[in-house]
Design a protein around this motif. Structure first.
Motif, PDB file in Angstrom:
ATOM      1  N   SER A 168       0.716  -1.153   0.216  1.00 12.59           N
ATOM      2  CA  SER A 168      -0.409   0.019   0.327  1.00 12.59           C
ATOM      3  C   SER A 168       0.530   0.771  -0.266  1.00 12.59           C
ATOM      4  CB  SER A 168      -0.438   0.194   1.146  1.00 12.59           C
ATOM      5  OG  SER A 168      -1.347  -1.127   1.433  1.00 12.59           O
ATOM      6  N   VAL A 226       2.101   2.102  -3.462  1.00 12.53           N
ATOM      7  CA  VAL A 226       1.806   2.242  -4.301  1.00 12.53           C
ATOM      8  C   VAL A 226       1.266   4.119  -4.011  1.00 12.53           C
ATOM      9  CG1 VAL A 226      -0.527   2.754  -4.495  1.00 12.53           C
ATOM     10  CG2 VAL A 226      -0.058   0.106  -4.991  1.00 12.53           C
ATOM     11  N   TYR A 229      -7.447  -3.808  -7.637  1.00 15.05           N
ATOM     12  CA  TYR A 229      -6.795  -3.455  -5.759  1.00 15.05           C
ATOM     13  C   TYR A 229      -5.836  -2.775  -5.148  1.00 15.05           C
ATOM     14  CZ  TYR A 229      -5.765  -4.570  -1.392  1.00 15.05           C
ATOM     15  OH  TYR A 229      -6.259  -3.742   0.677  1.00 15.05           O
ATOM     16  N   HIS A 230      -5.299  -2.338  -5.045  1.00 11.01           N
ATOM     17  CA  HIS A 230      -3.753  -1.706  -4.749  1.00 11.01           C
ATOM     18  C   HIS A 230      -3.593  -1.031  -3.545  1.00 11.01           C
ATOM     19  CE1 HIS A 230      -4.257   0.068  -8.826  1.00 11.01           C
ATOM     20  NE2 HIS A 230      -4.264  -0.186  -8.968  1.00 11.01           N
ATOM     21  N   GLY A 231      -4.361  -1.624  -2.404  1.00 12.65           N
ATOM     22  CA  GLY A 231      -3.914  -1.428  -1.238  1.00 12.65           C
ATOM     23  C   GLY A 231      -5.041  -1.170  -0.441  1.00 12.65           C
ATOM     24  N   GLU A 245      -2.902  -2.494 -12.228  1.00 11.40           N
ATOM     25  CA  GLU A 245      -1.529  -3.643 -12.332  1.00 11.40           C
ATOM     26  C   GLU A 245      -1.585  -4.747 -13.773  1.00 11.40           C
ATOM     27  OE1 GLU A 245      -4.943  -5.956  -8.692  1.00 11.40           O
ATOM     28  OE2 GLU A 245      -5.532  -4.323  -9.807  1.00 11.40           O
ATOM     29  N   ASP A 288       1.542  -1.344 -11.305  1.00 13.28           N
ATOM     30  CA  ASP A 288       1.481  -2.285  -9.444  1.00 13.28           C
ATOM     31  C   ASP A 288       1.741  -3.389  -9.737  1.00 13.28           C
ATOM     32  OD1 ASP A 288       0.843  -2.979  -7.395  1.00 13.28           O
ATOM     33  OD2 ASP A 288      -1.032  -2.515  -6.936  1.00 13.28           O
ATOM     34  N   VAL A 331       2.976  -5.413  -7.351  1.00 13.55           N
ATOM     35  CA  VAL A 331       2.865  -6.387  -5.478  1.00 13.55           C
ATOM     36  C   VAL A 331       2.849  -7.349  -5.686  1.00 13.55           C
ATOM     37  CG1 VAL A 331       1.553  -5.913  -3.372  1.00 13.55           C
ATOM     38  CG2 VAL A 331       2.618  -3.567  -4.550  1.00 13.55           C
ATOM     39  N   LEU A 332       1.399  -7.624  -6.570  1.00 19.78           N
ATOM     40  CA  LEU A 332       1.077  -8.958  -6.336  1.00 19.78           C
ATOM     41  C   LEU A 332       1.677 -10.085  -7.039  1.00 19.78           C
ATOM     42  CD1 LEU A 332      -2.250 -10.655  -5.823  1.00 19.78           C
ATOM     43  CD2 LEU A 332      -0.912 -11.271  -7.417  1.00 19.78           C
ATOM     44  N   LYS A 368       5.164  -7.918  -1.377  1.00 21.22           N
ATOM     45  CA  LYS A 368       4.814  -8.934  -1.495  1.00 21.22           C
ATOM     46  C   LYS A 368       6.210 -10.051  -1.608  1.00 21.22           C
ATOM     47  CE  LYS A 368      -0.118  -9.895  -2.639  1.00 21.22           C
ATOM     48  NZ  LYS A 368      -0.787  -9.348  -0.834  1.00 21.22           N
TER      49      LYS A 368
HETATM   50  N1  PLP Z   1      -1.261  -3.639  -5.036  1.00 26.44           N
HETATM   51  C1  PLP Z   1      -1.914  -5.059  -5.321  1.00 26.44           C
HETATM   52  C2  PLP Z   1      -2.075  -5.196  -6.331  1.00 26.44           C
HETATM   53  C3  PLP Z   1      -2.739  -6.063  -4.032  1.00 26.44           C
HETATM   54  O1  PLP Z   1      -2.177  -7.157  -4.456  1.00 26.44           O
HETATM   55  C4  PLP Z   1      -1.470  -5.418  -2.605  1.00 26.44           C
HETATM   56  C5  PLP Z   1      -2.074  -6.539  -1.391  1.00 26.44           C
HETATM   57  O2  PLP Z   1      -2.833  -8.057  -2.117  1.00 26.44           O
HETATM   58  C6  PLP Z   1      -1.163  -4.553  -2.634  1.00 26.44           C
HETATM   59  C7  PLP Z   1      -0.746  -3.142  -3.074  1.00 26.44           C
HETATM   60  C8  PLP Z   1      -1.119  -3.642  -1.377  1.00 26.44           C
HETATM   61  O3  PLP Z   1       0.079  -4.422  -0.696  1.00 26.44           O
HETATM   62  P1  PLP Z   1      -0.347  -4.465   0.667  1.00 26.44           P
HETATM   63  O4  PLP Z   1      -1.206  -5.096   1.474  1.00 26.44           O
HETATM   64  O5  PLP Z   1       1.303  -5.115   1.510  1.00 26.44           O
HETATM   65  O6  PLP Z   1      -0.506  -2.981   1.487  1.00 26.44           O
END
Ligand code: PLP
Length: 404
Positions: free
Chosen positions: A61, A64, A93-95, A166, A200, A202-203, A229
């Protein structure tokens, strides 16, 4: 989705302990450290072309939000302070922090937070199984990417800072993989309209899709990228923002620092975990393994595709998504109150299999899907077992539903 290298990797535990004994913490705004410099170099060496600068934080989060702040500050330093709008997509989904949640499109997560939730401009995402534009690939000519052009027209190019999305869908969109033309088209639009593309990852990053980053499958690079992650395999809370050199240099030339400081940014002991994780991913060739085992996983899921409640099976690398439907012909979703995906997850858990259930993807309320994201160390025999137990779990949920 996090423990990509598997549990109990002694080399990573040792690296964290050694760093903790030597120097656990220094403030990241005032000091650099060997693990920080090393991690930045290691990450940049596997990053998409042109991403040469790195900043480390402790959650996706934050990464992002910092990525968005970096884009905003860049335009101010370039003398274009009006460029403040950030275009996002649905689903997304970005957090879970306030701004990250605002950028995401999951209404059930946003519902309690009233005025704190902003409504950024949103375009339809490339979810081909349920095309929001009611078109079919390839005759659609990836029209969903042109939506970005139209959104920029509506807002005025001079007001738009960035497009955030994403590269491969994760918890929202259940591993839907955009067509090959999508990201090159987005890259061209962002260049032509002079807006930054923030990926993004993150995943989807750090090898999950069988390449270091999901954008690598498309042969294009974003301007800014958020990672999290699997970057530290779960051994420490770590995330990263990667950026094109020119973005950071523009801010530096203006005589400024990037305005984002947090107590645990760039912490040596956390960076040591990231460095050791990248070392393990490389030495055991686990990203290549994720690509190979990903193909095995999708093949093993073939029988699941034939189940009545399964509308779509998709994915890339070791990220697979399954979307459930009440009617395969019409793609009608189950009503949310039936909690189909949660019940599949419970039935899978009872069989020793962990899956990630996600409701609401079909229309924001209804729609059921699950994600599978095994560690990159998964074996062929384990994949067979995953597919088998999942099939049993879905069948059991179908039967229980029919009786109810
Ligand atoms: N962005 C994406 C694409 C995610 O899948 C997630 C978490 O699932 C996040 C951001 C947020 O990451 P965090 O849970 O480490 O804050």
């Amino acid at each position: 989705m996090v423990v990509s290298v598997g549990h109990g990797v002694a080399e990573i535990a040792r690296a964290v302990a050694t760093q903790a004994r030597a120097l656990a913490y220094v403030n990241g705004t005032q000091f650099t450290s060997a693990p920080l410099e090393g991690l930045a170099a290691d990450l940049v060496s596997v990053a998409p072309n042109g991403l040469t600068r790195a900043l480390f934080l402790t959650s996706g989060s934050e990464a992002v939000e910092a990525a968005v702040k970096l884009a905003l500050q860049y335009w101010v330093e370039r003398g274009e302070p009006r460029k403040t709008r950030v275009i996002v997509r649905r689903p997304a989904y970005h957090g879970n922090t306030l701004a990250a949640l605002s950028l995401g499109a999951r209404e059930s997560y946003r519902k309690y937070f009233g005025d704190w939730m902003q409504s950024p401009p949103r375009i339809a995402g490339p979810t081909c199984y349920r095309c929001p534009l009611e078109k079919t690939y390839p005759s659609c000519k990836v029209a969903c990417a042109d939506e970005l052009d139209r959104a920029i027209d509506a807002l005025g190019e001079e007001n738009v800072a960035a497009f955030l999305a994403e590269p491969v869908f994760g918890a929202s969109g259940a591993a839907a993989v955009p067509p090959p033309e999508y990201w090159p088209k987005i890259r061209e639009i962002c260049n032509r309209r002079s807006i930054l593309w923030i990926a993004d990852e993150v995943l989807s990053g750090m090898g999950r899709t069988g390449r270091w980053f999901a954008v690598d499958h498309y042969g294009v690079s974003p301007d800014v990228l958020a990672a999290g992650k699997g970057i530290s395999g779960g051994y420490a809370p770590l995330s990263a923002v990667l950026a094109r050199g020119e973005i950071v240099e523009t801010i530096a030339r203006a005589g400024h620092d990037f305005e984002h400081h947090q107590t645990y940014s760039q912490t040596p002991v956390i960076c040591a975990a990231g460095r050791a994780t990248i070392r393990v991913l490389r030495s055991k060739r686990l990203v290549e393994r994720a690509a190979r085992m990903g193909a095995v996983l999708l093949e093993a899921l073939e029988p699941v595709k034939r189940l009545d409640a399964v509308g779509d099976v998709r994915g890339i690398g070791l990220l697979a998504g399954i979307e459930f439907v009440a009617d395969r012909a019409t793609k009608k979703p189950f009503p949310r109150r039936r909690r189909f995906c949660e019940r599949v997850a419970e039935a899978a858990f009872a069989r020793g299999l962990l899956v990630w259930p996600q409701g609401g993807d079909a229309d924001g309320t209804d729609g059921d899907s699950i994600l599978l994201a095994p560690p990159f160390t998964v074996t062929r025999a384990e994949i067979k077992e995953i597919a088998h137990r999942l099939e049993e779990a879905i069948r059991a949920t179908e039967v229980a539903g029919a009786k109810a």
